[in-house]
Design a protein around this motif. Structure first.
Motif: not given
Lengths: 162, 300
Positions: B132-137, B175-177, B194-200, B291-293
């Motif tokens: 998610w390209d998150a940041s920490v403060e 999140a992107p549209a 293992i942990g895998v996160a994907t965003q499409v 697709h649902a989004d």
């Protein structure tokens, strides 16, 4: 201002009884319960929050007493396995474990029963999948888990029909 | 009983930072304790002071004024995040990730900030936050700064935290549209193998992939974005035969290029195999969610 302390006074309820003690901040809740309060139903085994035998309920939520500093219990309501039965009458979860032979050596049983209590308060009618998922952090090396699953289902039925 | 230490309860974040700066390695930030107390039991850490940051108002989850950026206070517990995300359909990946963290007891006590600050490679949150390209403060005695998660998690058990630093929040950008995210974990021990996160994300046509992110965690020293694999999917039509071919290429690229270390969870070969399989599966879930989004947006 920074408050720095080596000991803390804690006032809490344990199984409904008022407790007022001073504890070293280094003391773990499992030691406070077992050594100071002599409530030895709470067990210790893995000591790293994996096995679940030290499960107690703090304000209704399950925590691992082996990795919880006792002073944090100030102001909390703690429930251990000793607090479930009323007199000689077992809690429905305890009775269900007995009726389904869901205990063999018994070491995991207090933690298993307290985790079950927390589950049933959250979800009065959990299906088997939910039960397995919720109890995955409580290990039993005797029963093969099937009698435990049956006991939780039976307990949820009895509690709902009471 | 643990070895001797004292509890320091600061009155503010600034006081906590000053105390930590003054005492250096003799002081450790204490919140849930689910990582710190274990390290102390093993004698890996022996701080003289635990600086309790639980009572400084650093908890809670809020939306930014635009309503899309999410700010998670550092002392928010895993269980709080699990409950928050489970009731919001757009946050299913966060709910899945948090639900998989350890067990219900650890989730009741452990905090998102503590998890990240410990830099344990076999952990879940950093991987999803990387996708998610998150940041920490981070707050220090002189002010606040934000770091991208990739610039914070540096190596196994190593972060960008300096003496006097307190992590105060995690910030997730909007999140992107027309997008969907998935988080999949696998393991036979308490912590993930293992942990895998994907965003499409999809173009306005609702079919063509505009952007993909793939993050792989737990198999190496820190969560890693696999950019060569991400680029395999951009421009691909997600509803045709192009898609499975591109996913196969992306999964294979991820398995080849990912940083992997053999340990008690498995050999390097085994972990590369897991990367290929789980990147594939996670991309399929993310595509379905995108697709649902897109369909939801088109219907509005």
């Amino acid at each position: 201002m920074n408050r720095v302390s080596e000991r803390r006074r804690i006032r809490c309820k344990v199984n409904g009884h008022d407790i007022d003690r001073e504890v070293p901040v280094t003391q773990l809740l499992v030691d406070f319960i077992r050594e100071d309060l002599n409530l030895t139903g709470t067990k210790r085994s893995c000591d790293v929050q994996v096995c679940g035998v030290c499960t107690v309920l703090v304000d209704g939520r399950p925590v691992s007493a082996c990795t919880y500093l006792a002073f944090e219990a100030d102001g909390a309501e703690i429930q251990t396995i000793e607090g479930l039965a009323s007199g000689s009458e077992l809690h429905p979860i305890q009775q269900a474990f007995l009726d389904e032979n869901a205990t063999q050596c018994g070491y995991c049983t207090p933690g298993m029963i307290l985790a079950t209590k927390s589950l049933l308060e959250d979800d009065a009618q959990p299906n088997r999948e939910r039960i397995r998922d919720y109890l995955k952090g409580n290990l039993c090396r005797c029963t093969g888990y099937q009698p435990i699953l049956s006991a939780v289902v039976l307990a949820s039925e009895r509690i709902r029909h009471d | 009983m643990l070895k001797s230490f004292r509890i320091c309860e600061p009155g503010s974040v600034e006081e906590a930072c000053e105390f930590l700066a003054q005492h250096g390695l003799a002081a450790a930030v204490y919140a849930g304790g689910t990582e710190l107390l274990l390290a102390m039991k093993e004698d890996l850490l022996a701080p003289e002071y635990l600086v309790d940051v639980k009572h400084l108002g650093l908890g809670g989850i809020s939306f930014s004024s635009s309503g899309r950026e999410v700010r998670i206070g550092a002392t928010t517990t895993h269980r709080e995040l699990e409950a928050w995300s489970a009731s919001r359909s757009q946050w299913e990946a966060l709910a899945e990730m948090e639900h998989g963290v350890a067990n219900v007891r650890v989730r009741n006590q452990g905090t998102i900030g503590g998890n990240l600050c410990f830099g344990e490679p076999h952990a879940d949150p950093g991987t999803l936050l990387s996708a998610w390209d998150a940041s920490v403060e981070i707050t220090d005695p002189h002010g606040r700064r934000q770091l991208p998660i990739g610039g914070f998690l540096l190596d196994e058990f190593a972060t960008a935290l300096a003496e006097g630093d307190v992590m105060t929040a995690v910030v997730i950008p909007p999140a992107p549209a027309r997008s969907g995210t998935a988080y999949l974990r696998f393991g036979f021990l308490e912590r993930p193998t293992i942990g895998v996160a994907t965003q499409v994300a999809l173009d306005p046509d609702g079919e063509t992939v505009s952007q993909t992110r793939i993050a792989v965690g737990a198999v190496g020293p820190r969560p890693e974005r696999i950019e060569p694999a991400e680029s395999e999917l951009v421009g691909v039509h997600s509803g045709t035969g192009e898609w499975p071919m591109a996913v196969a290429r992306a999964a294979s690229r991820a398995a080849e290029t990912c940083t992997v270390a053999a340990d008690a969870h498995g050999s390097e070969d085994y972990k590369r195999h897991l990367v290929e399989v789980f990147v594939w599966r996670a991309l399929e879930v993310a595509r379905a969610r995108a697709h649902a989004d897109a369909a939801r947006n088109a219907g509005q």
